[in-house]
Design an enzyme around this catalytic site. Structure first.
Site, PDB file in Angstrom:
ATOM      1  CG  HIS A   1      -5.598   1.825   4.983  1.00  0.00           C
ATOM      2  ND1 HIS A   1      -5.200   2.769   6.244  1.00  0.00           N
ATOM      3  CD2 HIS A   1      -4.821   1.326   5.063  1.00  0.00           C
ATOM      4  CE1 HIS A   1      -3.854   2.208   6.542  1.00  0.00           C
ATOM      5  NE2 HIS A   1      -4.129   1.415   6.003  1.00  0.00           N
TER       6      HIS A   1
ATOM      7  N   GLY B   1       3.230  -1.164   4.639  1.00  0.00           N
ATOM      8  CA  GLY B   1       3.236   0.246   3.733  1.00  0.00           C
ATOM      9  C   GLY B   1       4.775   0.706   3.581  1.00  0.00           C
ATOM     10  N   GLY B   2       5.147   1.472   4.656  1.00  0.00           N
ATOM     11  CA  GLY B   2       6.320   2.516   4.174  1.00  0.00           C
ATOM     12  C   GLY B   2       6.933   0.786   3.388  1.00  0.00           C
TER      13      GLY B   2
ATOM     14  CD  GLU C   1      -3.467  -2.738   7.340  1.00  0.00           C
ATOM     15  OE1 GLU C   1      -2.131  -2.712   6.570  1.00  0.00           O
ATOM     16  OE2 GLU C   1      -3.873  -2.184   7.127  1.00  0.00           O
TER      17      GLU C   1
ATOM     18  CG  ASN D   1      -1.113   1.516   1.718  1.00  0.00           C
ATOM     19  OD1 ASN D   1      -1.644   1.736   0.528  1.00  0.00           O
ATOM     20  ND2 ASN D   1      -2.511   1.511   2.434  1.00  0.00           N
ATOM     21  CD1 TRP D   2       3.290   1.281  -2.441  1.00  0.00           C
ATOM     22  CD2 TRP D   2       3.615   2.230  -4.519  1.00  0.00           C
ATOM     23  NE1 TRP D   2       4.445   0.653  -3.656  1.00  0.00           N
ATOM     24  CE2 TRP D   2       4.077   0.659  -5.213  1.00  0.00           C
ATOM     25  CE3 TRP D   2       3.341   3.026  -5.582  1.00  0.00           C
ATOM     26  CZ2 TRP D   2       4.781  -0.048  -5.817  1.00  0.00           C
ATOM     27  CZ3 TRP D   2       3.990   2.465  -7.133  1.00  0.00           C
ATOM     28  CH2 TRP D   2       4.761   1.102  -6.782  1.00  0.00           C
ATOM     29  CE  LYS D   3       0.112   2.731   4.998  1.00  0.00           C
ATOM     30  NZ  LYS D   3       0.174   3.202   6.241  1.00  0.00           N
TER      31      LYS D   3
ATOM     32  N   GLY E   1       2.540   2.472  10.960  1.00  0.00           N
ATOM     33  CA  GLY E   1       4.385   3.273  10.212  1.00  0.00           C
ATOM     34  C   GLY E   1       4.114   3.657  11.891  1.00  0.00           C
TER      35      GLY E   1
ATOM     36  CB  SER F   1       5.782  -2.225  12.039  1.00  0.00           C
ATOM     37  OG  SER F   1       5.385  -0.401  12.271  1.00  0.00           O
TER      38      SER F   1
ATOM     39  CD  GLU G   1      -2.546   4.993   6.773  1.00  0.00           C
ATOM     40  OE1 GLU G   1      -2.715   5.397   5.430  1.00  0.00           O
ATOM     41  OE2 GLU G   1      -1.212   4.511   7.391  1.00  0.00           O
TER      42      GLU G   1
HETATM   43  P1  13P Z   1       3.362   0.134   7.152  1.00  0.00           P
HETATM   44  O1  13P Z   1       3.917  -0.723   7.636  1.00  0.00           O
HETATM   45  O2  13P Z   1       3.826   1.541   7.514  1.00  0.00           O
HETATM   46  O3  13P Z   1       3.540  -0.142   9.123  1.00  0.00           O
HETATM   47  O4  13P Z   1       1.363   0.650   7.090  1.00  0.00           O
HETATM   48  C1  13P Z   1       0.747  -0.193   7.354  1.00  0.00           C
HETATM   49  C2  13P Z   1      -0.739  -0.066   6.120  1.00  0.00           C
HETATM   50  O5  13P Z   1      -1.441   0.947   7.075  1.00  0.00           O
HETATM   51  C3  13P Z   1      -0.598  -0.809   5.151  1.00  0.00           C
HETATM   52  O6  13P Z   1      -1.605  -0.742   4.908  1.00  0.00           O
END
Ligand code: 13P
Length: 250
Positions: free
Chosen positions: A95, A234-235, A167, A9-11, A173, A213, A97
């Site tokens: 998600h 994510g990251g 998640e 997920n590149w956000k 994050g 993470s 967020e």
């Molecule tokens: P991180 O891997 O950066 O913690 O993000 C996870 C995430 O929200 C994937 O959708």
């Protein structure tokens, strides 16, 4: 029987050019991957460009969001059918967020899951508790509501097109991953919920990804758990080397 899925997920990261570069690198390194599904979710404006880069490769495309209508007066929104048109195979919904920043409810998320499946795409439904909910022992209730309400009206047959992503919000994050045991415990609970809502075959066939993470140094332990069927990253999905190592979990 559950094919592992590693999804990035590149956000809100990367320009069109940067997205295409990363996609090209992934395609070069992962051209022969067969035993696991690899999915990337760039921002909307990069989807069509990235689709061109990953054509005829095992790398699949996901959108990070959709609006649950086909067409109409919905300024600024994008429908599942249009996402399919540019080459998406999956759409992420729910998600944390978006739940937190945009106040998305389980009911609205459920409409997206339903619209995604009706458009012929796979739905990745994200759920997860906050730290406060975990500490005040509301975690199981929160997960139960997210699953029940998020999957309302989805038939057992349609569940073949659904992937769940657990998640925990406190792990997103933050660099704090759920321990292998914490993640396994939550995944087993979620699979139990699916068994209650549907039946055993559905529960056993549905993939449940872990997100929060996930890094090259913790993916192997997580993937060794019996109810963890993949990762939503994510990251670490923004760097080819890290994401490839995660895809190549052992
Ligand atoms: P991180 O891997 O950066 O913690 O993000 C996870 C995430 O929200 C994937 O959708």
């Amino acid at each position: 029987m559950r094919k592992p899925m590693i999804a990035g997920n590149w956000k809100l990261h990367k320009t069109l050019k940067e997205s295409c570069q990363l996609a090209t690198e992934l395609v070069q390194q992962l051209a022969t991957i067969e035993d696991r599904e690899v999915v990337i979710a760039p921002v909307f404006t990069s989807l069509a460009g990235v689709a061109g880069e990953i054509a005829n490769s095992p790398v699949q495309l996901a959108a990070q969001n959709c609006y649950p209508a086909e067409t109409g007066a919905f300024t600024g929104e994008v429908s599942p059918a249009l996402l399919k048109d540019v080459g998406c195979q999956y759409i992420i919904s729910g998600h944390s967020e978006r739940r937190q920043l945009l106040n998305e409810t389980n009911q609205f998320i459920n409409q997206k899951v339903s619209a995604t499946i009706n458009a012929g795409l796979g739905a990745i439904l994200c759920i997860g508790e906050t730290l406060q909910e975990r500490e005040t022992h509301q975690m199981l209730e929160v997960l139960t509501n997210q699953i029940k309400e998020g999957l309302a009206g989805i038939t057992a047959e349609q569940m073949a097109d659904v992937v769940i992503a657990y998640e925990p919000v406190w792990a997103i994050g933050t660099g704090v991953t759920a321990s292998d045991e914490q993640a396994q415990e939550a995944h087993a609970f979620i699979r139990g919920l699916l068994q209650g809502l549907y039946y055993q075959e559905v529960a056993e066939a549905t993939r449940i990804l872990y997100g929060g993470s996930v890094k090259p140094n913790n993916v192997d332990g997580l993937m060794a758990q019996s109810d963890i069927d993949g990762a939503l990253v994510g990251g670490a999905s923004l760097k080819a080397e890290d994401f490839i190592r995660i895809v190549r979990f052992e």
